[in-house]
Write a protein that holds these residues in place. Structure first.
Motif, short mmCIF file in Angstrom:
data_model
loop_
_atom_site.label_atom_id
_atom_site.label_comp_id
_atom_site.label_asym_id
_atom_site.label_seq_id
_atom_site.Cartn_x
_atom_site.Cartn_y
_atom_site.Cartn_z
N PHE A 233 0.99 -1.31 -0.06
CA PHE A 233 -0.02 -0.01 0.24
C PHE A 233 0.91 1.36 -0.08
O PHE A 233 1.83 1.23 0.91
CB PHE A 233 -0.88 -0.11 1.27
CG PHE A 233 -1.90 1.23 1.38
CD1 PHE A 233 -3.26 0.49 0.77
CD2 PHE A 233 -1.89 2.38 1.83
CE1 PHE A 233 -4.26 1.66 0.65
CE2 PHE A 233 -2.61 3.06 1.71
CZ PHE A 233 -3.84 3.04 1.11
N PRO A 234 0.61 2.24 -1.13
CA PRO A 234 1.48 3.16 -1.00
C PRO A 234 1.61 4.15 0.14
O PRO A 234 0.77 4.31 0.52
CB PRO A 234 1.13 4.05 -2.28
CG PRO A 234 0.17 3.22 -3.03
CD PRO A 234 -0.24 2.16 -2.10
N GLY A 235 2.86 4.37 0.65
CA GLY A 235 3.25 5.09 1.91
C GLY A 235 3.25 4.31 3.13
O GLY A 235 4.01 4.36 4.02
N GLY A 236 2.11 3.44 3.22
CA GLY A 236 1.97 2.55 4.39
C GLY A 236 2.89 1.53 4.63
O GLY A 236 3.40 1.34 5.65
N LEU A 237 3.20 0.83 3.45
CA LEU A 237 3.82 -0.39 3.30
C LEU A 237 4.99 -0.30 2.38
O LEU A 237 4.92 0.44 1.34
CB LEU A 237 3.15 -1.77 2.92
CG LEU A 237 2.02 -1.82 3.98
CD1 LEU A 237 1.11 -2.94 3.42
CD2 LEU A 237 2.35 -2.21 5.55
N ALA A 238 6.17 -1.02 2.60
CA ALA A 238 7.16 -0.82 1.51
C ALA A 238 7.13 -1.20 0.20
O ALA A 238 6.49 -2.23 0.04
CB ALA A 238 8.46 -1.32 2.41
N PRO A 239 7.51 -0.37 -0.74
CA PRO A 239 7.31 -0.94 -2.23
C PRO A 239 8.45 -1.94 -2.26
O PRO A 239 9.49 -2.24 -1.33
CB PRO A 239 7.77 0.50 -3.09
CG PRO A 239 8.61 1.24 -1.85
CD PRO A 239 8.03 1.01 -0.54
N ARG A 240 8.35 -2.94 -3.48
CA ARG A 240 9.19 -4.07 -3.75
C ARG A 240 10.12 -3.66 -4.82
O ARG A 240 9.47 -3.33 -5.82
CB ARG A 240 8.38 -5.18 -3.79
CG ARG A 240 7.57 -5.50 -2.33
CD ARG A 240 8.53 -5.89 -1.30
NE ARG A 240 7.92 -5.58 0.00
CZ ARG A 240 8.36 -6.24 1.25
NH1 ARG A 240 9.49 -6.99 1.17
NH2 ARG A 240 7.77 -6.12 2.44
N LEU A 241 11.20 -4.12 -5.00
CA LEU A 241 11.92 -4.18 -6.20
C LEU A 241 11.61 -5.29 -7.06
O LEU A 241 11.94 -6.56 -6.37
CB LEU A 241 13.39 -3.76 -5.92
CG LEU A 241 14.38 -3.89 -7.18
CD1 LEU A 241 14.17 -2.71 -8.12
CD2 LEU A 241 15.80 -3.68 -6.92
#
Length: 566
Positions: A233-241
């Motif tokens: 979730f944008p901002g709430g949880l970390a993005p993934r590569l």
């Protein structure tokens, strides 16, 4: 397609913490299919002779994470959670149910507010919440012993699609005629991964094979990574590569409208044809395409079309009438929109500023990406039996439809993380709603079903025995309730879910600790110079309580509105 077999495409929409609800729906669906399968094998008279097979699963965000769990779950033995509301499941029951273990028992705000992601002073803040618990859940959930036997209700080739939002984007060029020789570049950010669970490796280079006998195959690790990406979730949880071959995109096909030729009677009567359109990659691209990925629900929150196309196959068409329907999309959506459509008055726009405009713009972009008029038209037709929806429904003690059916609904879907009680309620509500859906709605009118080849082995006595009456008309269930699946799944009482002042105080302490370390790491990340950094931290120390009070105020206001605060 096997004879007398009705195929299902399961679509699981984005849900945030209401993944607990989706998990409950799937738990009961598997129970119903298992009980029917067992009744058939023992030759029971209560088992109708037709078949149902799950052919494709698609998911976005929490729905995608649930889809990944389900792919691992069907390769192992599992125990349905049937003890609620009488008692909580035992540790042994929980350990044998990946859906309950992940969505109810493991993912909790106390773990999301830890600081395992920010242990070092120079750690970069990638999300407001600590996402490392999700990695732990994925490692524990997407694994199996490989000794399970594929149930008859699971297709020998089970397709699995997880949507992601590709922040780098896939470039395409539109060339125009003219002296300039220039064109127009467009970028697609709606992306997906296609997995196939089968005993044999597929020939398609775009499809990632999931070996049901070996959870150490590298593609299971890829599935974990993609599952975490679709839920970021944008901002709430970390993005993934994410990295994947360029060829995956070079092979994709797109639906293109056809213009029928009335003069050619031999031409196939098709309105759409799938055509390959290759991206316009830079000439210096590397072996792998790398991109940051966030929540798949941002761009495609209900990936119904991926399921529909897979069911349709080369014909690109699924029969819709009750007399000829042979496959159907079944969508689970914890947050279908039920708001009344209202328009803002001119006075509402008088106090706008740059912040309010940009906040509305972000919401508008997401809403526009989800606008699909073709799906809207078909969903509103009462004659279409190729798509169904399971959504939360709850009734109060005086038999009134509740305004807020699921406990996870507050805080824009993050509310379920606040208390295990909320997630238990939603899991059980999912089981109950699925039972009622199979019992009352996932059915065909008997008179049309008699003309449907799926039920070709039925005689008049079977149609009478297995059907039920509703509103003066008889209906034939597509998935019958037999055995233990007939036992009523009762919901948990809403009053028992209320958060106490003590629980809120404990939450405040955790929010305070997380806020402190996030602000500290942000200052270290963006402010250079010892004196300036120290001054910023001193100011932050005085402002931190205001931030925490604001956060807790929002939480308590939402709890009060949902009648979840004692």
């Amino acid at each position: 397609m096997e004879k007398n077999t009705f195929e299902i495409g399961l679509v699981m929409a984005g849900a945030v913490s209401a993944g607990a609800y989706t998990g409950g729906v799937i738990d009961f669906l598997l129970q119903a299919l298992n009980e029917w399968d067992k009744a058939k094998k023992r030759g029971s008279d209560e088992a109708p002779p037709h078949k149902v097979q799950l052919k494709v699963i698609t998911g976005a965000s929490a729905g995608g994470m649930t889809a990944a769990m389900l792919a691992a779950m069907i390769n192992d033995s599992f125990t349905n959670i049937t003890c609620l509301p009488g008692r909580e499941p035992t540790p042994d029951e929980i350990s044998h149910n990946k859906l309950y273990n992940a969505w109810v028992d493991q993912v909790d705000i106390s773990k999301l507010l830890r600081a395992n992601d920010l242990k070092k002073a120079n750690s970069k803040v990638t999300s407001l919440l600590d996402s490392t618990i999700l990695d732990d859940i994925a490692d524990a959930t997407i694994r199996f012993n490989g000794s399970g036997t594929r149930p008859d209700y699971i297709s020998e080739m089970l397709h699995l699609y997880l949507t992601v939002t590709n922040l780098q984007g896939i470039p395409y060029d539109i060339q125009f005629k003219g002296r300039s020789g220039k064109g127009h570049t467009i970028t697609q950010h709606t992306d997906f991964f296609h997995f196939l669970l089968s005993d044999h490796q597929p020939q398609s280079r775009e499809t990632e094979w999931l070996n049901p006998k070996n959870d150490t195959h590298p593609n299971w690790d890829l599935l974990k990574k993609v599952a975490l990406a679709t839920g970021a979730f944008p901002g709430g949880l970390a993005p993934r590569l994410i990295e994947r071959p360029f060829s995956h995109y070079d092979l994709r096909s797109w639906p293109v409208p056809l213009r029928p030729d009335p003069s050619d009677s031999s031409a196939p009567n098709k309105c759409i044809e799938m055509q390959n359109i290759a991206p316009s990659w830079p000439s210096n691209n590397q072996d792998q395409f790398n991109f940051l990925s966030v929540d798949g629900g941002v761009m495609d929150n209900e990936p119904l079309e991926l399921a529909r196309q897979t069911l349709a196959g080369d014909n690109q068409y699924n029969p819709r009438g009750a007399e000829n329907v042979s496959r159907s999309v079944l969508m689970v959506d914890p947050f279908p929109s039920e708001k009344m459509n209202t328009l803002q008055k001119p006075a509402n726009f008088e106090d706008y500023d740059i912040v309010s405009v940009f906040s509305q713009l972000f919401g508008s972009l997401i809403a526009q990406s989800r606008f699909k008029p073709d799906e809207l038209i078909l969903a509103n037709s009462s004659d279409v039996y190729s798509r169904f929806l399971i959504a939360p429904t709850r009734y109060t003690q005086d038999d009134q439809k509740a305004e807020y059916p699921i406990a996870s609904g507050f805080l824009n879907g993050f509310g379920g993380f606040m208390s295990k009680k909320f997630r238990m309620h939603d899991f059980q509500l999912g089981r109950r709603n699925c039972q009622q859906f199979l019992r009352r709605y996932f059915a065909l009118p008997v008179e049309q079903a008699k003309k449907n080849s799926i039920f070709g082995e039925y005689d008049e006595g079977d149609f009478e025995r297995f059907s039920y009456q509703k509103n003066g008309k008889r209906f034939l269930p597509i998935i019958p309730l037999v055995g233990d699946a007939k036992d009523e799944a009762f919901p948990l009482h809403w009053k028992t879910l209320e958060m106490t002042d003590r629980e809120l105080d404990e939450l405040r302490h955790k929010v305070t600790d997380r806020t402190k370390i996030v602000i500290d790491r942000l200052i270290n990340q963006y402010i250079d110079g010892g004196f300036t950094r120290s001054a910023a931290k001193l100011v932050a120390r005085f402002k931190r309580n205001n931030i925490v009070n604001k956060i807790m105020g929002i939480i308590e206001d939402d709890l009060t509105e949902f009648k979840l605060k004692s």
